[in-house]
Design a protein around this motif. Structure first.
Motif, PDB file in Angstrom:
ATOM      1  N   GLU A 173       0.829  -1.209   0.000  1.00  0.00           N
ATOM      2  CA  GLU A 173       0.000   0.000   0.000  1.00  0.00           C
ATOM      3  C   GLU A 173       0.861   1.255   0.000  1.00  0.00           C
ATOM      4  OE1 GLU A 173      -3.231   0.465  -0.460  1.00  0.00           O
ATOM      5  OE2 GLU A 173      -3.220  -1.675  -0.927  1.00  0.00           O
ATOM      6  N   GLU A 174       1.952   1.237   0.741  1.00  0.00           N
ATOM      7  CA  GLU A 174       2.875   2.371   0.706  1.00  0.00           C
ATOM      8  C   GLU A 174       3.373   2.601  -0.719  1.00  0.00           C
ATOM      9  OE1 GLU A 174       4.942   2.234   5.143  1.00  0.00           O
ATOM     10  OE2 GLU A 174       5.863   1.093   3.514  1.00  0.00           O
ATOM     11  N   LEU A 175       3.717   1.507  -1.393  1.00  0.00           N
ATOM     12  CA  LEU A 175       4.224   1.607  -2.757  1.00  0.00           C
ATOM     13  C   LEU A 175       3.159   2.151  -3.699  1.00  0.00           C
ATOM     14  CD1 LEU A 175       6.372   1.148  -4.898  1.00  0.00           C
ATOM     15  CD2 LEU A 175       5.675  -1.268  -4.997  1.00  0.00           C
ATOM     16  N   ARG A 176       1.935   1.710  -3.548  1.00  0.00           N
ATOM     17  CA  ARG A 176       0.859   2.209  -4.426  1.00  0.00           C
ATOM     18  C   ARG A 176       0.671   3.709  -4.264  1.00  0.00           C
ATOM     19  NH1 ARG A 176      -1.334  -2.921  -2.766  1.00  0.00           N
ATOM     20  NH2 ARG A 176      -1.325  -4.352  -4.560  1.00  0.00           N
ATOM     21  N   ARG A 177       0.777   4.209  -3.041  1.00  0.00           N
ATOM     22  CA  ARG A 177       0.670   5.658  -2.833  1.00  0.00           C
ATOM     23  C   ARG A 177       1.853   6.384  -3.482  1.00  0.00           C
ATOM     24  NH1 ARG A 177      -0.949   3.917   2.388  1.00  0.00           N
ATOM     25  NH2 ARG A 177       1.092   4.463   3.273  1.00  0.00           N
ATOM     26  N   ALA A 178       3.048   5.813  -3.351  1.00  0.00           N
ATOM     27  CA  ALA A 178       4.222   6.428  -3.979  1.00  0.00           C
ATOM     28  C   ALA A 178       4.091   6.427  -5.496  1.00  0.00           C
ATOM     29  CB  ALA A 178       5.487   5.688  -3.550  1.00  0.00           C
ATOM     30  N   VAL A 179       3.605   5.328  -6.049  1.00  0.00           N
ATOM     31  CA  VAL A 179       3.437   5.203  -7.503  1.00  0.00           C
ATOM     32  C   VAL A 179       2.502   6.285  -8.029  1.00  0.00           C
ATOM     33  CG1 VAL A 179       2.306   3.748  -9.244  1.00  0.00           C
ATOM     34  CG2 VAL A 179       4.046   2.779  -7.745  1.00  0.00           C
ATOM     35  N   GLU A 180       1.457   6.584  -7.277  1.00  0.00           N
ATOM     36  CA  GLU A 180       0.524   7.631  -7.702  1.00  0.00           C
ATOM     37  C   GLU A 180       1.214   8.989  -7.776  1.00  0.00           C
ATOM     38  OE1 GLU A 180      -3.797   9.532  -6.386  1.00  0.00           O
ATOM     39  OE2 GLU A 180      -3.077   7.681  -5.463  1.00  0.00           O
ATOM     40  N   ILE A 181       2.055   9.283  -6.797  1.00  0.00           N
ATOM     41  CA  ILE A 181       2.783  10.552  -6.791  1.00  0.00           C
ATOM     42  C   ILE A 181       3.821  10.584  -7.909  1.00  0.00           C
ATOM     43  CG2 ILE A 181       4.356  12.010  -5.451  1.00  0.00           C
ATOM     44  CD1 ILE A 181       2.927  10.914  -2.932  1.00  0.00           C
ATOM     45  N   LEU A 182       4.444   9.432  -8.165  1.00  0.00           N
ATOM     46  CA  LEU A 182       5.450   9.338  -9.225  1.00  0.00           C
ATOM     47  C   LEU A 182       4.835   9.334 -10.626  1.00  0.00           C
ATOM     48  CD1 LEU A 182       7.781   6.647  -7.610  1.00  0.00           C
ATOM     49  CD2 LEU A 182       8.173   9.114  -7.731  1.00  0.00           C
ATOM     50  N   LYS A 183       3.505   9.253 -10.691  1.00  0.00           N
ATOM     51  CA  LYS A 183       2.765   9.325 -11.964  1.00  0.00           C
ATOM     52  C   LYS A 183       3.123   8.181 -12.905  1.00  0.00           C
ATOM     53  CE  LYS A 183       2.789  14.348 -11.411  1.00  0.00           C
ATOM     54  NZ  LYS A 183       3.123  15.663 -11.994  1.00  0.00           N
ATOM     55  N   VAL A 184       3.421   7.024 -12.314  1.00  0.00           N
ATOM     56  CA  VAL A 184       3.766   5.846 -13.106  1.00  0.00           C
ATOM     57  C   VAL A 184       2.528   5.369 -13.852  1.00  0.00           C
ATOM     58  CG1 VAL A 184       4.485   3.437 -12.989  1.00  0.00           C
ATOM     59  CG2 VAL A 184       5.634   5.169 -11.577  1.00  0.00           C
ATOM     60  N   GLY A 185       2.669   5.179 -15.149  1.00  0.00           N
ATOM     61  CA  GLY A 185       1.522   4.818 -15.963  1.00  0.00           C
ATOM     62  C   GLY A 185       1.154   3.349 -15.903  1.00  0.00           C
ATOM     63  N   HIS A 186       2.155   2.474 -15.705  1.00  0.00           N
ATOM     64  CA  HIS A 186       1.902   1.030 -15.679  1.00  0.00           C
ATOM     65  C   HIS A 186       2.666   0.442 -14.506  1.00  0.00           C
ATOM     66  CE1 HIS A 186       1.000  -2.974 -17.313  1.00  0.00           C
ATOM     67  NE2 HIS A 186       2.188  -3.299 -16.836  1.00  0.00           N
ATOM     68  N   PHE A 187       1.972  -0.270 -13.621  1.00  0.00           N
ATOM     69  CA  PHE A 187       2.573  -0.755 -12.381  1.00  0.00           C
ATOM     70  C   PHE A 187       2.247  -2.226 -12.176  1.00  0.00           C
ATOM     71  CE2 PHE A 187       1.715  -1.107  -7.628  1.00  0.00           C
ATOM     72  CZ  PHE A 187       3.028  -1.427  -7.321  1.00  0.00           C
ATOM     73  N   GLU A 188       3.285  -3.013 -11.866  1.00  0.00           N
ATOM     74  CA  GLU A 188       3.111  -4.428 -11.556  1.00  0.00           C
ATOM     75  C   GLU A 188       3.889  -4.747 -10.286  1.00  0.00           C
ATOM     76  OE1 GLU A 188       4.205  -6.939 -14.823  1.00  0.00           O
ATOM     77  OE2 GLU A 188       3.137  -5.706 -16.305  1.00  0.00           O
ATOM     78  N   LEU A 189       3.237  -5.443  -9.353  1.00  0.00           N
ATOM     79  CA  LEU A 189       3.867  -5.851  -8.099  1.00  0.00           C
ATOM     80  C   LEU A 189       3.732  -7.358  -7.949  1.00  0.00           C
ATOM     81  CD1 LEU A 189       5.157  -5.288  -5.336  1.00  0.00           C
ATOM     82  CD2 LEU A 189       2.847  -4.836  -4.449  1.00  0.00           C
ATOM     83  N   TYR A 190       4.864  -8.026  -7.749  1.00  0.00           N
ATOM     84  CA  TYR A 190       4.876  -9.472  -7.576  1.00  0.00           C
ATOM     85  C   TYR A 190       5.218  -9.811  -6.128  1.00  0.00           C
ATOM     86  CZ  TYR A 190       4.543  -9.541 -12.617  1.00  0.00           C
ATOM     87  OH  TYR A 190       4.116  -9.351 -13.903  1.00  0.00           O
ATOM     88  N   ASP A 191       5.124 -11.084  -5.779  1.00  0.00           N
ATOM     89  CA  ASP A 191       5.346 -11.482  -4.391  1.00  0.00           C
ATOM     90  C   ASP A 191       6.428 -12.556  -4.263  1.00  0.00           C
ATOM     91  OD1 ASP A 191       3.936 -13.539  -5.531  1.00  0.00           O
ATOM     92  OD2 ASP A 191       2.398 -13.645  -3.967  1.00  0.00           O
ATOM     93  N   PHE A 192       7.511 -12.404  -5.021  1.00  0.00           N
ATOM     94  CA  PHE A 192       8.677 -13.246  -4.796  1.00  0.00           C
ATOM     95  C   PHE A 192       9.252 -12.921  -3.411  1.00  0.00           C
ATOM     96  CE2 PHE A 192       8.383 -13.092  -9.433  1.00  0.00           C
ATOM     97  CZ  PHE A 192       8.470 -14.445  -9.729  1.00  0.00           C
ATOM     98  N   PRO A 193       9.969 -13.851  -2.789  1.00  0.00           N
ATOM     99  CA  PRO A 193      10.446 -13.597  -1.424  1.00  0.00           C
ATOM    100  C   PRO A 193      11.508 -12.512  -1.358  1.00  0.00           C
ATOM    101  CG  PRO A 193      11.322 -15.666  -2.263  1.00  0.00           C
ATOM    102  CD  PRO A 193      10.300 -15.211  -3.259  1.00  0.00           C
ATOM    103  N   ASN A 194      11.430 -11.740  -0.298  1.00  0.00           N
ATOM    104  CA  ASN A 194      12.366 -10.653  -0.032  1.00  0.00           C
ATOM    105  C   ASN A 194      13.585 -11.230   0.688  1.00  0.00           C
ATOM    106  OD1 ASN A 194      12.064  -7.603   2.005  1.00  0.00           O
ATOM    107  ND2 ASN A 194      13.708  -8.295   0.710  1.00  0.00           N
TER     108      ASN A 194
END
Length: 240
Positions: A59-80
């Motif tokens: 969710e933090e990343l989604r808010r940042a992406v909105e501010i960064l005006k990224v047009g296409h966003f994909e988030l995966y769940d590989f292990p950190n």
């Protein structure tokens, strides 16, 4: 797509390329971001339960992406993967107890190859060979992106994060910047807002500001295969 950023963790996008993403979107270029993990091994700072960190950071990343005006966003769940030199006693997400990381999933190459075939980016930004700080996820992401680009057969400009002068312990694998972008004040302020969305990683943000404040208003990259004079735009047609 004009510019695609491929990184392993939420917040990796904003430190090195946040201003470029904002400015290129303002100029009408199509930008994209692929983040490979939810960062569930990061700090929680007590803002959420350890098992909730991945979703919280997403969710933090989604808010940042909105501010960064990224047009296409994909988030995966590989292990950190585990960070280098963690501090004992830090409040960490549940992923900190898992030994696996991005490097343990070579199938990421085929995933990226598929996304390159669909998105057709003209340029990609990712980590350099030293991963900036040798985080194993950063290093593996560099390796996987390079391999996917090679397998794709596409003519893609490949840019790596490149600090002007690395710390001695990160010198091996460092590539010098050959593209330097200076951000105007209005873009810098938006970038700082995007950084502030990563609340759970506030210590990382403050550490970057303390140690590398000179890099907040400039973003530096190494274009693979380029040997000419310093350039100030990643794409020749990028302009207001």
């Amino acid at each position: 797509m004009d510019l695609l950023v491929v990184v392993p963790h939420p917040d990796d996008e904003v430190f090195g390329a946040g201003g470029t993403l904002i400015q290129y979107a303002d100029w009408g270029l199509e930008t994209g971001l692929i983040t490979l993990t939810k960062g569930e091994a990061g700090r929680t700072l007590g803002l959420c339960a350890p098992e909730a960190l991945g979703d919280f950071r997403a969710e933090e990343l989604r808010r940042a992406v909105e501010i960064l005006k990224v047009g296409h966003f994909e988030l995966y769940d590989f292990p950190n993967g585990l960070p280098n030199n963690p501090v004992d006693g830090e409040a960490r997400g549940h992923g900190f107890s898992t030994p696996q990381g991005v490097a343990d999933h070579p199938e990421i190459v085929d995933l990226l190859l598929w996304r390159l075939e669909v998105l057709r980016p003209r340029a990609i930004i990712t980590f350099g060979p030293n991963g900036s700080n040798r985080h194993p996820d950063h290093v593996a992401t560099h390796r996987f992106v390079v391999k996917a680009v090679e397998k794709s057969g596409q003519k893609i400009k490949l840019f790596f994060y490149a600090s002007p002068q690395p710390l001695p312990e990160y010198l091996e694998g460092w590539l010098p910047p050959n593209h330097v972008r200076h951000l105007p004040m209005e873009v810098l302020l938006q970038k700082l807002r995007a950084m502030a969305q990563h609340r759970t990683q506030a210590l990382s943000v403050l550490n970057f500001m303390d140690r590398f404040s000179h890099r907040l208003a400039s973003e530096t990259f190494h274009l693979a295969g380029y040997e000419g004079p310093i350039q100030h735009e990643l794409l020749w047609y990028a302009r207001p």
